[in-house]
Design a protein around this motif. Structure first.
Motif, PDB file in Angstrom:
ATOM      1  N   ALA A   1      74.134 -99.729 -59.339  1.00 51.09           N
ATOM      2  CA  ALA A   1      75.497 -99.421 -58.891  1.00 51.09           C
ATOM      3  C   ALA A   1      76.534 -99.999 -59.844  1.00 51.09           C
ATOM      4  N   CYS A   2      76.100-100.721 -60.860  1.00 50.09           N
ATOM      5  CA  CYS A   2      77.006-101.404 -61.784  1.00 50.09           C
ATOM      6  C   CYS A   2      77.858-100.398 -62.562  1.00 50.09           C
ATOM      7  N   GLN A   3      79.158-100.696 -62.651  1.00 45.76           N
ATOM      8  CA  GLN A   3      80.097 -99.867 -63.382  1.00 45.76           C
ATOM      9  C   GLN A   3      81.026-100.744 -64.206  1.00 45.76           C
ATOM     10  N   ALA A   4      81.580-100.196 -65.280  1.00 40.28           N
ATOM     11  CA  ALA A   4      82.554-100.923 -66.087  1.00 40.28           C
ATOM     12  C   ALA A   4      83.742-101.320 -65.214  1.00 40.28           C
TER      13      ALA A   4
ATOM     14  N   CYS B   1      79.576-110.214 -60.589  1.00 41.52           N
ATOM     15  CA  CYS B   1      78.493-111.049 -61.092  1.00 41.52           C
ATOM     16  C   CYS B   1      78.954-112.013 -62.179  1.00 41.52           C
ATOM     17  N   CYS B   2      80.156-111.818 -62.705  1.00 44.16           N
ATOM     18  CA  CYS B   2      80.679-112.694 -63.763  1.00 44.16           C
ATOM     19  C   CYS B   2      81.269-113.992 -63.198  1.00 44.16           C
ATOM     20  N   TYR B   3      81.048-114.202 -61.906  1.00 45.31           N
ATOM     21  CA  TYR B   3      81.451-115.457 -61.259  1.00 45.31           C
ATOM     22  C   TYR B   3      80.224-116.275 -60.854  1.00 45.31           C
TER      23      TYR B   3
ATOM     24  N   THR C   1      71.993-102.618 -56.892  1.00 45.98           N
ATOM     25  CA  THR C   1      71.976-101.238 -56.403  1.00 45.98           C
ATOM     26  C   THR C   1      72.948-101.035 -55.242  1.00 45.98           C
ATOM     27  N   ASP C   2      73.616-102.094 -54.833  1.00 48.04           N
ATOM     28  CA  ASP C   2      74.534-102.022 -53.688  1.00 48.04           C
ATOM     29  C   ASP C   2      75.842-102.702 -54.067  1.00 48.04           C
ATOM     30  N   ALA C   3      76.824-101.911 -54.485  1.00 45.89           N
ATOM     31  CA  ALA C   3      78.108-102.460 -54.931  1.00 45.89           C
ATOM     32  C   ALA C   3      78.850-103.161 -53.794  1.00 45.89           C
TER      33      ALA C   3
END
Length: 225
Positions: free
Chosen positions: A53-56, A61-63, A142-144
């Motif tokens: 589910a990752c998008q630009a 996750c950057c925390y 897979t789950d935003a």
């Protein structure tokens, strides 16, 4: 450990070992390993019925708590000096210093449940994306919606963001294969906290010399056991 994992790790170990005739080739070997990784993950995702589910622009996750190897951090340092201004690097240092104060005051377990913005995150984009460490590359969800919920409630470890098993296996196997090649060459294979290692690599020119001599690269950064 299944056959796919073993075969993937062994294949990367052999290729990385060939590209590491000596310590000075570590960056070239790492760059080539990243390329193989990207191709492997793209192929594995294409073959999976489930997609990430990752998008630009999604940066929850950057925390998270991030760990890094010495060769990755030395690579990041070079990229920063080539691509960013001195002013931008100073801002990164200031944010890393703020994070380090918090990290050194809590336990590793508490760090797992504490949101800390990566100092390299700018406008919800990674400023070193091409050279981001394997720990960051290996994360996918897979789950935003669950990612957002986990960000809002970091202490709740029961929130499952989901993953694609074959992608996770391929990612871990590949990175472990490269790290095994680094260790076989007698180079520093320790795991370090990202923020404190970033501060040290930007402040101490001796880090590279210690790494190339097979010594412990970071003297003040927190080592992850």
């Amino acid at each position: 450990m299944n056959d796919f994992f073993q075969q993937t790790a062994q294949a990367e170990f052999q290729k990385a070992s060939q590209q590491l005739p000596g310590a000075k080739q570590f960056q070239t070997a790492l760059t080539q390993s990243f390329k193989r990784y990207d191709n492997l993950i793209a192929k594995t995702i294409a073959e999976s019925p489930t997609k990430p589910a990752c998008q630009a622009g999604c940066a929850f996750c950057c925390y998270y708590k991030v760990e890094v190897r010495a060769h990755e951090m030395l690579n990041i340092k070079d990229y920063l000096h080539k691509q960013l201004s001195a002013e931008n690097i100073q801002q990164i240092i200031q944010e890393a210093e703020q994070n380090a104060v918090v990290i050194r005051s809590i336990t590793p377990e508490q760090h797992l449940t504490t949101n800390l913005k990566c100092p390299l995150l700018h406008n919800n984009q990674c400023s070193v994306y091409p050279v981001r460490p394997y720990r960051c590359r290996n994360f996918h969800a897979t789950d935003a919606k669950a990612c957002e919920q986990s960000f809002a409630d970091p202490a709740n470890m029961d929130i499952a963001t989901g993953m694609i098993e074959t992608v996770a296996l391929a990612a871990d196997a590949h990175s472990q294969g490269f790290e095994a090649a680094i260790e076989q060459k007698g180079l520093d294979a320790r795991i370090y906290d990202f923020n404190t290692a970033l501060l040290e690599v930007l402040a101490d020119e001796s880090c590279l010399k210690r790494y190339l001599r097979g010594k412990k690269t970071f003297q003040t950064a927190l080592e992850v056991s």
